[in-house]
Scaffold this motif. Structure first.
Motif, PDB file in Angstrom:
ATOM      1  N   LYS A 116       0.746  -1.639   0.202  1.00 38.54           N
ATOM      2  CA  LYS A 116       0.064   0.122  -0.039  1.00 38.54           C
ATOM      3  C   LYS A 116       0.927   1.225  -0.079  1.00 38.54           C
ATOM      4  O   LYS A 116       2.093   0.627   0.374  1.00 38.54           O
ATOM      5  CB  LYS A 116      -1.502  -0.056   1.386  1.00 38.54           C
ATOM      6  CG  LYS A 116      -0.371  -0.046   2.430  1.00 38.54           C
ATOM      7  CD  LYS A 116      -1.333   0.182   3.575  1.00 38.54           C
ATOM      8  CE  LYS A 116      -0.722   0.304   4.355  1.00 38.54           C
ATOM      9  NZ  LYS A 116      -0.014   2.150   5.606  1.00 38.54           N
ATOM     10  N   CYS A 117       0.083   2.456  -0.042  1.00 36.26           N
ATOM     11  CA  CYS A 117       0.981   3.292  -0.205  1.00 36.26           C
ATOM     12  C   CYS A 117       1.096   3.913   0.986  1.00 36.26           C
ATOM     13  O   CYS A 117      -0.127   4.416   2.161  1.00 36.26           O
ATOM     14  CB  CYS A 117       0.273   4.474  -1.067  1.00 36.26           C
ATOM     15  SG  CYS A 117       1.754   6.453  -1.074  1.00 36.26           S
ATOM     16  N   ASP A 118       2.292   4.641   1.942  1.00 33.93           N
ATOM     17  CA  ASP A 118       3.013   4.973   2.956  1.00 33.93           C
ATOM     18  C   ASP A 118       2.520   6.565   2.211  1.00 33.93           C
ATOM     19  O   ASP A 118       3.384   7.499   1.540  1.00 33.93           O
ATOM     20  CB  ASP A 118       4.057   4.971   3.568  1.00 33.93           C
ATOM     21  CG  ASP A 118       4.382   3.605   3.443  1.00 33.93           C
ATOM     22  OD1 ASP A 118       3.466   2.270   4.607  1.00 33.93           O
ATOM     23  OD2 ASP A 118       5.325   3.476   4.164  1.00 33.93           O
ATOM     24  N   PHE A 119       2.059   7.325   3.701  1.00 31.23           N
ATOM     25  CA  PHE A 119       1.883   9.537   3.049  1.00 31.23           C
ATOM     26  C   PHE A 119       2.653   9.058   4.304  1.00 31.23           C
ATOM     27  O   PHE A 119       3.203   8.952   5.814  1.00 31.23           O
ATOM     28  CB  PHE A 119       0.250   9.340   4.345  1.00 31.23           C
ATOM     29  CG  PHE A 119      -0.457   8.790   2.985  1.00 31.23           C
ATOM     30  CD1 PHE A 119      -0.850   9.672   2.364  1.00 31.23           C
ATOM     31  CD2 PHE A 119      -1.372   8.011   2.783  1.00 31.23           C
ATOM     32  CE1 PHE A 119      -1.663   9.536   1.012  1.00 31.23           C
ATOM     33  CE2 PHE A 119      -2.468   7.539   1.877  1.00 31.23           C
ATOM     34  CZ  PHE A 119      -2.727   8.247   0.904  1.00 31.23           C
ATOM     35  N   VAL A 120       3.856  10.073   3.489  1.00 29.95           N
ATOM     36  CA  VAL A 120       5.430  11.041   4.477  1.00 29.95           C
ATOM     37  C   VAL A 120       5.112  11.832   4.570  1.00 29.95           C
ATOM     38  O   VAL A 120       4.881  12.680   3.728  1.00 29.95           O
ATOM     39  CB  VAL A 120       6.342  10.080   3.718  1.00 29.95           C
ATOM     40  CG1 VAL A 120       7.884  10.346   4.091  1.00 29.95           C
ATOM     41  CG2 VAL A 120       6.452   8.589   3.581  1.00 29.95           C
ATOM     42  N   VAL A 121       5.209  12.298   5.801  1.00 34.62           N
ATOM     43  CA  VAL A 121       5.342  13.474   6.425  1.00 34.62           C
ATOM     44  C   VAL A 121       7.209  14.156   7.667  1.00 34.62           C
ATOM     45  O   VAL A 121       7.230  13.166   7.991  1.00 34.62           O
ATOM     46  CB  VAL A 121       4.954  14.121   6.870  1.00 34.62           C
ATOM     47  CG1 VAL A 121       4.838  15.637   7.301  1.00 34.62           C
ATOM     48  CG2 VAL A 121       2.938  14.050   6.523  1.00 34.62           C
ATOM     49  N   ASP A 122       7.606  14.760   6.260  1.00 34.33           N
ATOM     50  CA  ASP A 122       9.313  15.209   6.656  1.00 34.33           C
ATOM     51  C   ASP A 122       9.849  13.639   7.439  1.00 34.33           C
ATOM     52  O   ASP A 122      10.304  13.421   8.443  1.00 34.33           O
ATOM     53  CB  ASP A 122       9.149  15.548   8.867  1.00 34.33           C
ATOM     54  CG  ASP A 122       8.377  16.992   8.113  1.00 34.33           C
ATOM     55  OD1 ASP A 122       9.009  17.285   6.795  1.00 34.33           O
ATOM     56  OD2 ASP A 122       7.712  17.661   9.637  1.00 34.33           O
TER      57      ASP A 122
END
Length: 140
Positions: free
Chosen positions: A112-118
């Protein structure tokens, strides 16, 4: 079990990622609006998708001789959140300034897609909290 990673990866488009995030934001706005008035006061929120930009506005309940109505909060008309795609990433602006940039990344292990922040992978509910948390609860 034979996982169909080809289909999962193919369905991981920037548009799909944006719409998944918008779906979570809509659910969380609805959850907030369903809180009792003892938790939220007269405050409500409205999310609207127009031309691939999801805008969240602060609303307020007012009462008059016709009953209870929900209108935009005059004290926060310029305080809005805008969520939109910027190439492969998703940008979140508040008051016209960059608030968060989210970079979706394919995760082979979870398919699945990970949502990456910083550089940190976050669950979608965490992203929603980053976007809406202070906005909803700073004035409650």
């Amino acid at each position: 079990m034979d996982r169909n990673w080809v289909k999962a990866w193919a369905e991981n488009t920037p548009e799909d990622n944006l719409h998944e995030l918008i779906g979570q934001l809509k659910r969380d706005i609805q959850r907030y609006n369903q809180l009792g008035s003892e938790k939220r006061g007269k405050r409500r929120f409205q999310g609207e998708l127009v031309d691939e930009t999801f805008t969240v506005r602060c609303m307020v309940e007012v009462q008059n001789h016709r009953g209870t109505h929900v209108i935009e909060d005059d004290s926060r008309t310029s305080d809005v959140i805008k969520v939109k795609r910027n190439g492969a990433s998703i940008r979140v602006c508040r008051n016209g300034r960059m608030h968060i940039e989210i970079t979706p990344r394919w995760n082979s292990a979870s398919q699945k897609c990970d949502f990456v922040v910083d550089e940190s992978a976050c669950e979608i509910w965490q992203i929603s909290e980053m976007i809406l948390g202070d906005f909803m609860f700073e004035c409650s």
